[in-house]
Scaffold this motif. Structure first.
Motif, PDB file in Angstrom:
ATOM      1  N   LYS A 412      41.158  -7.073  28.248  1.00  0.00           N
ATOM      2  CA  LYS A 412      42.009  -5.989  28.728  1.00  0.00           C
ATOM      3  C   LYS A 412      42.859  -6.448  29.914  1.00  0.00           C
ATOM      4  O   LYS A 412      44.035  -6.071  30.030  1.00  0.00           O
ATOM      5  CB  LYS A 412      41.158  -4.787  29.125  1.00  0.00           C
ATOM      6  CG  LYS A 412      40.506  -4.091  27.936  1.00  0.00           C
ATOM      7  CD  LYS A 412      39.721  -2.873  28.353  1.00  0.00           C
ATOM      8  CE  LYS A 412      39.062  -2.220  27.151  1.00  0.00           C
ATOM      9  NZ  LYS A 412      38.244  -1.053  27.538  1.00  0.00           N
ATOM     10  N   LYS A 413      42.267  -7.260  30.745  1.00  0.00           N
ATOM     11  CA  LYS A 413      43.043  -7.807  31.853  1.00  0.00           C
ATOM     12  C   LYS A 413      44.220  -8.627  31.327  1.00  0.00           C
ATOM     13  O   LYS A 413      45.329  -8.564  31.860  1.00  0.00           O
ATOM     14  CB  LYS A 413      42.154  -8.698  32.727  1.00  0.00           C
ATOM     15  CG  LYS A 413      41.202  -7.953  33.637  1.00  0.00           C
ATOM     16  CD  LYS A 413      40.433  -8.947  34.502  1.00  0.00           C
ATOM     17  CE  LYS A 413      39.449  -8.248  35.412  1.00  0.00           C
ATOM     18  NZ  LYS A 413      38.688  -9.227  36.241  1.00  0.00           N
ATOM     19  N   ALA A 414      43.956  -9.388  30.294  1.00  0.00           N
ATOM     20  CA  ALA A 414      45.016 -10.230  29.736  1.00  0.00           C
ATOM     21  C   ALA A 414      46.154  -9.379  29.188  1.00  0.00           C
ATOM     22  O   ALA A 414      47.338  -9.712  29.366  1.00  0.00           O
ATOM     23  CB  ALA A 414      44.444 -11.125  28.640  1.00  0.00           C
ATOM     24  N   VAL A 415      45.831  -8.291  28.500  1.00  0.00           N
ATOM     25  CA  VAL A 415      46.865  -7.392  28.000  1.00  0.00           C
ATOM     26  C   VAL A 415      47.650  -6.811  29.161  1.00  0.00           C
ATOM     27  O   VAL A 415      48.889  -6.755  29.144  1.00  0.00           O
ATOM     28  CB  VAL A 415      46.253  -6.275  27.142  1.00  0.00           C
ATOM     29  CG1 VAL A 415      47.299  -5.192  26.835  1.00  0.00           C
ATOM     30  CG2 VAL A 415      45.702  -6.835  25.837  1.00  0.00           C
ATOM     31  N   ARG A 416      46.939  -6.365  30.198  1.00  0.00           N
ATOM     32  CA  ARG A 416      47.611  -5.770  31.353  1.00  0.00           C
ATOM     33  C   ARG A 416      48.553  -6.760  32.023  1.00  0.00           C
ATOM     34  O   ARG A 416      49.699  -6.432  32.353  1.00  0.00           O
ATOM     35  CB  ARG A 416      46.566  -5.267  32.345  1.00  0.00           C
ATOM     36  CG  ARG A 416      47.175  -4.498  33.515  1.00  0.00           C
ATOM     37  CD  ARG A 416      46.100  -4.092  34.503  1.00  0.00           C
ATOM     38  NE  ARG A 416      45.541  -5.257  35.170  1.00  0.00           N
ATOM     39  CZ  ARG A 416      44.286  -5.332  35.629  1.00  0.00           C
ATOM     40  NH1 ARG A 416      43.467  -4.320  35.451  1.00  0.00           N
ATOM     41  NH2 ARG A 416      43.864  -6.418  36.237  1.00  0.00           N
ATOM     42  N   GLU A 417      48.080  -7.991  32.220  1.00  0.00           N
ATOM     43  CA  GLU A 417      48.914  -8.990  32.886  1.00  0.00           C
ATOM     44  C   GLU A 417      50.124  -9.358  32.028  1.00  0.00           C
ATOM     45  O   GLU A 417      51.219  -9.604  32.550  1.00  0.00           O
ATOM     46  CB  GLU A 417      48.082 -10.236  33.201  1.00  0.00           C
ATOM     47  CG  GLU A 417      46.983  -9.994  34.224  1.00  0.00           C
ATOM     48  CD  GLU A 417      47.520  -9.396  35.513  1.00  0.00           C
ATOM     49  OE1 GLU A 417      48.554  -9.893  36.024  1.00  0.00           O
ATOM     50  OE2 GLU A 417      46.935  -8.402  36.002  1.00  0.00           O
ATOM     51  N   TRP A 418      49.933  -9.375  30.733  1.00  0.00           N
ATOM     52  CA  TRP A 418      51.063  -9.674  29.837  1.00  0.00           C
ATOM     53  C   TRP A 418      52.114  -8.574  29.948  1.00  0.00           C
ATOM     54  O   TRP A 418      53.311  -8.847  30.001  1.00  0.00           O
ATOM     55  CB  TRP A 418      50.564  -9.804  28.403  1.00  0.00           C
ATOM     56  CG  TRP A 418      51.625 -10.267  27.441  1.00  0.00           C
ATOM     57  CD1 TRP A 418      51.907 -11.540  27.081  1.00  0.00           C
ATOM     58  CD2 TRP A 418      52.559  -9.432  26.747  1.00  0.00           C
ATOM     59  NE1 TRP A 418      52.961 -11.579  26.194  1.00  0.00           N
ATOM     60  CE2 TRP A 418      53.388 -10.292  25.961  1.00  0.00           C
ATOM     61  CE3 TRP A 418      52.796  -8.065  26.691  1.00  0.00           C
ATOM     62  CZ2 TRP A 418      54.407  -9.822  25.154  1.00  0.00           C
ATOM     63  CZ3 TRP A 418      53.819  -7.587  25.888  1.00  0.00           C
ATOM     64  CH2 TRP A 418      54.606  -8.462  25.131  1.00  0.00           C
ATOM     65  N   VAL A 419      51.658  -7.318  29.971  1.00  0.00           N
ATOM     66  CA  VAL A 419      52.586  -6.200  30.069  1.00  0.00           C
ATOM     67  C   VAL A 419      53.317  -6.222  31.412  1.00  0.00           C
ATOM     68  O   VAL A 419      54.510  -5.878  31.495  1.00  0.00           O
ATOM     69  CB  VAL A 419      51.838  -4.864  29.873  1.00  0.00           C
ATOM     70  CG1 VAL A 419      52.732  -3.675  30.189  1.00  0.00           C
ATOM     71  CG2 VAL A 419      51.325  -4.756  28.446  1.00  0.00           C
TER      72      VAL A 419
END
Length: 585
Positions: A412-419
């Motif tokens: 989820k962190k990875a998705v957030r950072e990508w966004v």
């Protein structure tokens, strides 16, 4: 459509060495497609024109004309006749059924076909026609083995499948009906490893009671074959469709299993589900040319066309998605924003909705079985369909991780950072324009614990904040079903009864009563209900008649939804018990 109802010749080569057959009458190998067959060896060939590479053909009511073709450099006069030895033909029928994976075929009766007594190929002719007339076929699933012999020498073997289903005697205007809350579209997902999908077609609804038999119609609008899988092809580095044995037997025998349902007006869909291989719908690579997405969408569309289906159902479970970048799963990205958006859009472009198209003509249905955290909404932090990127950037309070005192998961962190990454804003804008909710025909809730989705859903009343982009309140009323029910049976101490854990309120079961769930369906004006694993119900149990419980369930649903027309459900037709459900093992 290129309906697959045939077996390739190579699969049937084993038919030439059958136990119990007279070896000297079945010695020739069946030509394998692509090898040139007997033409290169000078052997005479027995074929059906336009299907020369096949050894099995589906009868569609026409008279068949095969050909006896001369081999290269062969100038003899050839006189041939069909093998009529009943032992040989029965052995071929049994072997054919074994290779097809369904023990349903019977040898077609001699009264139901005509073939010439002899076939003569004159020395000056390259070929001669061999007419085969099939007639007066009774209901059933048959095969006609055609073994053409020149004396004791076998020239070739051809098989004709003859499937005759009971005629559907419904007034097919039922397909023009508009579904309502009181009479929603019922959808049955069928676990194909244990249940014969044909039984779905024998549940009949009398919407206004048995006194008005002219309005009778099939109970189910749709059924779903559960399930094809998404596997990882490590050699080609891409996801691919995989069919287990039970699904394959249905797809390869569509005339037996799929067509009789469609002839009654029931739509047949294929479920698509990941398979514990770290690849699914939510981690397809969205960079570059998006070859994973385009390839998988194309494979899905081709499967619908090839097997003569009416659409698909996405079920994002059991993927085992990589949780960290260091996960040892080469070629398989972590869960990423936009993967499912782009896949559904690509598939919808391949299977477009035609404006004004009638329901009866729809063979392009795309549906979602709402389960698993990766296709759910903002409540658990993903927002993967919601296009609410600000919520992801802020990792808003209310994420399940934080709610239960856990750290935010790495994926989820990875998705957030990508966004949040400015370099990805162009792709993010592209994703934001895809209103996924408008691309789906139906979105079914798979939350068995309660009737409303625990994400932002129409049923929660937050119509302006729905978790799936483009799904307005009006759309949700038609597309979103909050009532989902496990319809399994169980054998408990020698009794057959419903699985109750998805039906009754209580510890370890539902956390709301059945009437509450149905009430939410009614209040939300939702027009569909999905039922999982509708099973074979024996006519007798322990030498006593057994009442089909489902006949009571569906009228109960409709009455609780406000139907006052006294609906009645009956089971009419053959009760297929070709597979053994778990509760009977």
């Amino acid at each position: 459509m290129n309906y697959i109802s045939i077996i390739k010749a190579g699969m049937l080569a084993a038919l030439v060495c059958l136990a119990g057959c007279k070896e000297e009458t079945l010695t020739a190998e069946v030509p394998v497609p692509g090898t040139g067959g007997g033409e290169l060896t000078g052997e005479t060939r027995f074929v059906l024109p336009l299907e020369e590479g096949m050894n099995t053909h589906v009868w569609k009511g026409e008279d068949l004309t095969f050909e006896l073709r001369r081999g290269m450099n062969d100038k003899r006069e050839i006189t041939a006749a069909f093998d009529t030895d009943e032992e040989t033909l029965n052995a071929l029928t049994a072997k054919y059924a074994e290779l097809k994976g369904i023990n349903l075929y019977k040898l077609l009766s001699t009264e139901s076909y005509e073939v010439p007594q002899t076939v003569t190929l004159a020395p000056d002719k390259a070929s001669v026609s061999v007419p085969v007339k099939i007639k007066d076929v009774k209901e059933g699933t048959f095969v006609l083995p055609l073994v053409l012999k020149n004396g004791e020498h076998e020239i070739g073997v051809q098989f004709v499948e003859v499937v005759r289903h009971p005629e559907a005697d419904f007034n097919m205007s039922w397909l023009d009906r508009t579904p309502s809350v009181e009479e929603p579209r019922f959808v049955a997902i069928i676990e194909t490893a244990e249940n014969d999908i044909r039984n779905v077609g024998n549940y009949v609804l009398y919407p206004n009671g048995e006194e008005q038999a002219d309005t009778r119609r099939p109970l189910f609008d749709m059924t779903v074959i559960f399930s094809a899988n998404i596997n990882w092809n490590g050699i080609q580095g891409k996801p691919e469709l995989y069919y287990n044995e039970s699904v394959r037997r249905i797809l390869d025998n569509r005339d037996v299993f799929v067509k009789p349902l469609q002839d009654r007006g029931i739509k047949v869909l294929l479920s698509l589900m990941p398979n514990h291989q770290a690849i699914g719908f939510s981690n397809l690579d969205i960079t570059g040319e998006r070859s994973m997405i385009k390839g998988l969408a194309r494979d899905i569309q081709e499967a619908v066309q090839t097997y003569g289906l009416d659409g698909v159902m996405f079920d994002d479970e059991y993927a085992n998605y990589p949780e960290t970048p260091e996960a040892e799963q080469p070629g398989r990205p972590m869960v990423q924003m936009g993967s499912f958006h782009f896949l559904i859009k690509e598939l919808r472009d391949l299977m477009p909705i035609v404006e004004g198209q009638a329901w009866k003509d729809r063979h392009n249905l795309i549906t979602l079985y709402n389960t698993g955290p990766f296709t759910n909404g903002a409540g658990n932090g993903w927002c993967l369909f919601g296009n609410k990127f600000d919520l992801i950037k802020k990792h808003a309070a209310g994420w399940e991780d934080e709610r239960y005192g856990n750290p935010i998961a790495e994926d989820k962190k990875a998705v957030r950072e990508w966004v949040k990454d400015p370099a990805n804003q162009a792709v993010l804008e592209e994703i934001g324009k895809i209103e996924v909710g408008r691309l789906f025909d139906y979105v079914w809730n798979a939350n068995y614990l309660r009737g409303d989705n625990h994400q932002y859903s129409f049923s929660s009343g937050r119509t302006s904040d729905t978790w799936i982009a483009g799904l307005s309140g009006e759309d949700a009323e038609k597309k979103y079903g909050v009532a989902s029910f496990e319809m399994s049976l169980e054998n408990d101490y020698g009794r057959i009864q419903h699985q109750t854990r998805f039906w009754e309120q209580g510890e370890g079961k539902r956390n709301e009563a059945l009437t509450t769930t149905i009430g939410k369906q009614k209040t939300g004006k939702h027009q569909s209900i999905i039922c999982f694993n509708l099973q074979y119900v024996p006519d007798t149990w322990k030498d006593a008649p057994y009442t089909n419980l489902y006949l009571q369930d569906f009228p109960l649903f409709m009455k609780q939804l406000g139907n006052t027309a006294n609906p009645v459900v009956k089971f009419e037709g053959v009760n297929y018990d070709t597979l053994l459900p778990a509760y009977m093992k």
